[in-house]
Design an enzyme around this catalytic site. Structure first.
Site, short mmCIF file in Angstrom:
data_model
loop_
_atom_site.label_atom_id
_atom_site.label_comp_id
_atom_site.label_asym_id
_atom_site.label_seq_id
_atom_site.Cartn_x
_atom_site.Cartn_y
_atom_site.Cartn_z
N GLY A 11 11.72 -26.15 -13.14
CA GLY A 11 11.71 -27.60 -12.99
C GLY A 11 12.88 -28.23 -13.72
N GLY A 12 12.60 -28.76 -14.92
CA GLY A 12 13.59 -29.54 -15.68
C GLY A 12 14.95 -28.87 -15.79
CD GLU A 60 5.35 -23.70 -11.16
OE1 GLU A 60 6.52 -23.67 -11.53
OE2 GLU A 60 4.83 -24.69 -10.63
CB SER A 105 8.61 -24.24 -20.45
OG SER A 105 7.92 -25.48 -20.47
CD1 TRP A 138 16.40 -29.64 -8.62
CD2 TRP A 138 17.60 -31.38 -7.85
NE1 TRP A 138 17.73 -29.31 -8.71
CE2 TRP A 138 18.49 -30.36 -8.24
CE3 TRP A 138 18.13 -32.56 -7.31
CZ2 TRP A 138 19.87 -30.49 -8.12
CZ3 TRP A 138 19.50 -32.69 -7.20
CH2 TRP A 138 20.36 -31.66 -7.60
CG HIS A 172 4.16 -28.27 -8.40
ND1 HIS A 172 3.71 -29.06 -9.44
CD2 HIS A 172 5.23 -27.59 -8.89
CE1 HIS A 172 4.48 -28.86 -10.50
NE2 HIS A 172 5.41 -27.96 -10.19
C1 PEP Z 1 7.71 -26.90 -12.21
O1 PEP Z 1 7.46 -28.09 -12.16
O2 PEP Z 1 7.54 -26.18 -11.21
C2 PEP Z 1 8.21 -26.36 -13.47
C3 PEP Z 1 8.16 -25.08 -13.66
O3 PEP Z 1 8.67 -27.26 -14.40
P1 PEP Z 1 9.41 -26.94 -15.81
O4 PEP Z 1 10.37 -25.80 -15.57
O5 PEP Z 1 10.09 -28.21 -16.16
O6 PEP Z 1 8.34 -26.54 -16.76
#
Ligand code: PEP
Length: 239
Positions: A222-223, A163, A201, A9, A95
């Site tokens: 994330g989002g 990531e 994403s 989050w 992260h």
């Molecule tokens: C994250 O911050 O770990 C991430 C994967 O963000 P998002 O899914 O928004 O790209």
């Protein structure tokens, strides 16, 4: 391997966000499905509240970072022991936002992963290349070095999250072939029972294809984890 769907989050969420998690659970007829592990990593201010509210409902709660030491003169920091005491079972370490914003090196990330283990939690160790590193064809060198430097030698309980930095929050993702190649590369360098999550994403529209890739054992989201409908759709894509 049971997939792990983890929501990061970031710096979002207030106590009223309990309603969003209740809505998420409601989308599974009131109890989280057994075939996946669901984790929510809210901001530290909500870890205790969420753990109290949801641990018995099949939703694990995690922190987004921890200090390497158990206690001491470190104003503003939170130790792994404190997160565990508040009810966290996991903690994200390394992260890319922390590596970039706080200058965290692989050695620092490794010490935090050790702290998580010391406190009885599972560390989610994040690795991933930048856009320029991928354009230069260096992504495996970069991720390989991050793995060597960030995974504790005596590591027992940990998860890797791949990531790509350029995919986080941008709506861009690597091709399925590139995800598969990187996850195979990571698998060759980690124990066979370690879950390797893809993050960057992940959305309801691409989750099924990404989660079907061999050696993708879940997702760090994330989002899209902030909205119950979207996170539920991603979880369902893993079932
Ligand atoms: C994250 O911050 O770990 C991430 C994967 O963000 P998002 O899914 O928004 O790209």
């Amino acid at each position: 391997m049971k997939p792990l769907l983890a929501g990061n989050w970031k710096m979002n969420g207030l106590s009223a966000s309990v309603n969003e998690v209740e809505k998420l659970i409601g989308m599974f007829d009131g109890s989280a499905p057994d075939d996946v592990d669901i984790l929510i990593c809210p901001p530290a201010t909500l870890v205790g509240l969420f753990a109290t509210e949801f641990s018995d409902e099949g939703i694990a709660i995690g922190g987004q970072d921890c200090h390497r030491k158990a206690s001491g003169a470190h104003t503003g920091d939170i130790s792994a022991e404190m997160l565990a005491d508040a009810g966290a079972a996991f903690v994200i370490v390394g992260h890319s936002e922390r590596r970039a914003d706080h200058g965290e090196t692989d050695a620092v990330v490794c010490a935090k992963a050790e702290a998580a283990q010391r406190a009885g939690m599972t560390a989610i160790i994040c690795v991933g290349e930048t856009e320029s590193e991928r354009k230069a064809g260096r992504e495996k060198d970069v991720v390989g070095a991050q793995l060597s430097g960030s995974i504790p030698r005596q590591a027992e309980n940990y998860v890797i999250a791949y990531e790509p930095v350029w995919a986080i929050g941008t709506g861009m993702t690597p091709t399925i072939e590139d995800i598969a190649a990187m996850h195979d590369f990571i698998r060759d360098r980690t124990r066979k029972d370690v879950r390797i999550l893809y993050g960057g994403s992940v959305k309801p529209g691409n989750a099924r294809e990404i989660l079907a890739v061999q050696n993708v054992n879940g997702a760090l989201v994330g989002g899209a984890s902030l909205k119950a409908e979207d996170f539920a759709a991603i979880i369902k894509a893993a079932l």
